[in-house]
Scaffold this motif. Structure first.
Motif, short mmCIF file in Angstrom:
data_model
loop_
_atom_site.label_atom_id
_atom_site.label_comp_id
_atom_site.label_asym_id
_atom_site.label_seq_id
_atom_site.Cartn_x
_atom_site.Cartn_y
_atom_site.Cartn_z
N PRO A 77 5.42 6.30 9.60
CA PRO A 77 4.30 6.71 8.76
C PRO A 77 3.85 5.57 7.88
CG PRO A 77 6.34 7.70 8.02
CD PRO A 77 6.64 7.06 9.33
N VAL A 78 2.54 5.51 7.63
CA VAL A 78 1.97 4.46 6.80
C VAL A 78 1.78 5.00 5.39
CG1 VAL A 78 -0.05 3.00 6.47
CG2 VAL A 78 0.81 3.42 8.77
N SER A 79 2.17 4.20 4.41
CA SER A 79 1.94 4.59 3.01
C SER A 79 0.65 3.95 2.53
CB SER A 79 3.12 4.14 2.13
OG SER A 79 3.25 2.73 2.16
N TRP A 80 -0.12 4.73 1.78
CA TRP A 80 -1.43 4.29 1.31
C TRP A 80 -1.47 4.32 -0.21
CZ3 TRP A 80 -5.16 2.72 4.81
CH2 TRP A 80 -4.95 3.07 6.15
N GLU A 81 -2.27 3.44 -0.77
CA GLU A 81 -2.50 3.46 -2.21
C GLU A 81 -3.92 3.00 -2.49
OE1 GLU A 81 -0.23 0.72 -4.52
OE2 GLU A 81 -0.50 -0.94 -3.12
N ALA A 82 -4.42 3.40 -3.66
CA ALA A 82 -5.73 2.98 -4.13
C ALA A 82 -5.52 2.15 -5.39
CB ALA A 82 -6.62 4.18 -4.41
N VAL A 83 -6.00 0.91 -5.36
CA VAL A 83 -5.84 0.01 -6.50
C VAL A 83 -7.18 -0.08 -7.23
CG1 VAL A 83 -5.23 -2.31 -7.24
CG2 VAL A 83 -4.07 -1.28 -5.27
N TRP A 201 -18.78 -0.26 -12.87
CA TRP A 201 -18.00 -1.47 -12.57
C TRP A 201 -16.73 -1.21 -11.76
CZ3 TRP A 201 -18.31 -0.15 -18.01
CH2 TRP A 201 -17.20 0.57 -18.48
N THR A 202 -16.44 0.02 -11.44
CA THR A 202 -15.14 0.33 -10.84
C THR A 202 -15.07 -0.06 -9.37
OG1 THR A 202 -14.76 2.16 -12.36
CG2 THR A 202 -13.51 2.17 -10.30
N LEU A 203 -14.02 -0.81 -9.04
CA LEU A 203 -13.70 -1.18 -7.66
C LEU A 203 -12.37 -0.52 -7.31
CD1 LEU A 203 -13.80 -2.82 -5.01
CD2 LEU A 203 -12.75 -4.72 -6.27
N ILE A 204 -12.37 0.21 -6.19
CA ILE A 204 -11.14 0.83 -5.68
C ILE A 204 -10.84 0.18 -4.33
CG2 ILE A 204 -10.02 2.97 -4.97
CD1 ILE A 204 -12.04 4.46 -6.75
N THR A 205 -9.72 -0.53 -4.25
CA THR A 205 -9.32 -1.20 -3.02
C THR A 205 -8.24 -0.37 -2.33
OG1 THR A 205 -9.79 -3.35 -4.03
CG2 THR A 205 -8.48 -3.34 -2.01
N ILE A 206 -8.45 -0.07 -1.06
CA ILE A 206 -7.50 0.72 -0.29
C ILE A 206 -6.44 -0.21 0.31
CG2 ILE A 206 -7.20 2.29 1.65
CD1 ILE A 206 -8.71 3.49 -0.70
N ARG A 207 -5.18 0.15 0.12
CA ARG A 207 -4.08 -0.62 0.67
C ARG A 207 -3.20 0.29 1.54
NH1 ARG A 207 -5.98 -5.56 0.13
NH2 ARG A 207 -6.23 -6.27 -2.02
N GLY A 208 -2.90 -0.17 2.74
CA GLY A 208 -2.01 0.57 3.63
C GLY A 208 -0.90 -0.32 4.12
N SER A 209 0.32 0.22 4.18
CA SER A 209 1.46 -0.56 4.65
C SER A 209 2.36 0.32 5.49
CB SER A 209 2.24 -1.15 3.46
OG SER A 209 2.71 -0.12 2.62
#
Length: 210
Positions: A77-83, A201-209
């Motif tokens: 399974p891949v873990s995801w986060e929003a930065v 101004w908000t930037l949300i970067t999606i990260r998956g690992s």
């Protein structure tokens, strides 16, 4: 013809003594039965387990002289986060485009990155509202609050295959995915490295690992 056994008895049988049953010296021992040789086991293809008639498997084509490469293990399974961070370039574009509150908006002097794990069936993006009793999982109303973000601005929806899609349910100022505005209530898949812009101004970067 008579024979003498090892015990000295006279026997009419020249193999075993008639009196004591001992073997007569010089009698030939019966040979042990020999098992018939069995046919060799067939050679199986290491890939599909079919019988090999030649070097190359007639079923899968595998070369029996080549090494078998083990299959790669299934991906876990891949873990995801929003930065979440503040994007000055996006803010300046918002100000340049104008609007009723553009002149009053100020870029936050300090806005540290925050990370939010993506889990469950949905992750809401917005600002908490006491009157409505709503607290989104990604709360952009915390200091410094982004005034351009709606209380329910966008939603990330988890999919059965472990991926996520982004939906704008009808925010006041819209949502951009990689610089492209989203259509209202039209889900868009998100991938590792995708950039979501909301508010001023908000930037949300999606990260998956993995």
């Amino acid at each position: 013809m008579t024979a003498i056994c090892p015990q000295g008895h006279t026997s009419g049988d020249d193999e075993y003594c008639d009196t004591c049953g001992d073997r007569i010296a010089g009698a030939a021992a019966s040979s042990a039965p020999t098992s018939s040789s069995s046919s060799p086991a067939p050679t199986l293809c290491p890939v599909c387990q079919e019988v090999l008639a030649d070097r190359y498997c007639e079923v899968c084509g595998h070369d029996s002289l080549a090494a078998v490469v083990p299959a790669a293990p299934a991906a876990g399974p891949v873990s995801w986060e929003a930065v979440v961070s503040a994007d000055r370039a996006y803010f300046e574009k918002v100000i340049a485009d104008g609007g009723p509150d553009a002149a009053a908006m100020l870029f936050p002097p300090y806005c540290p990155e925050r990370s939010f794990p993506l889990s469950g069936q949905q992750v809401r993006i917005g600002r908490a509202s006491r009157s409505r009793g709503t607290v989104p999982e990604i709360d952009l109303g915390a200091a410094p609050p982004d005034p351009g973000v709606s209380h329910l601005h966008a939603v990330l929806l988890g999919q059965d295959d472990g991926t996520w899609v982004l939906v704008d349910p009808g925010s006041a100022n819209g949502t951009q995915l990689n610089g492209r505005p989203l259509h209202e209530n039209v889900p868009e898949p998100v991938r590792d490295g995708d950039r979501i812009h909301v508010g001023a101004w908000t930037l949300i970067t999606i990260r998956g690992s993995a």
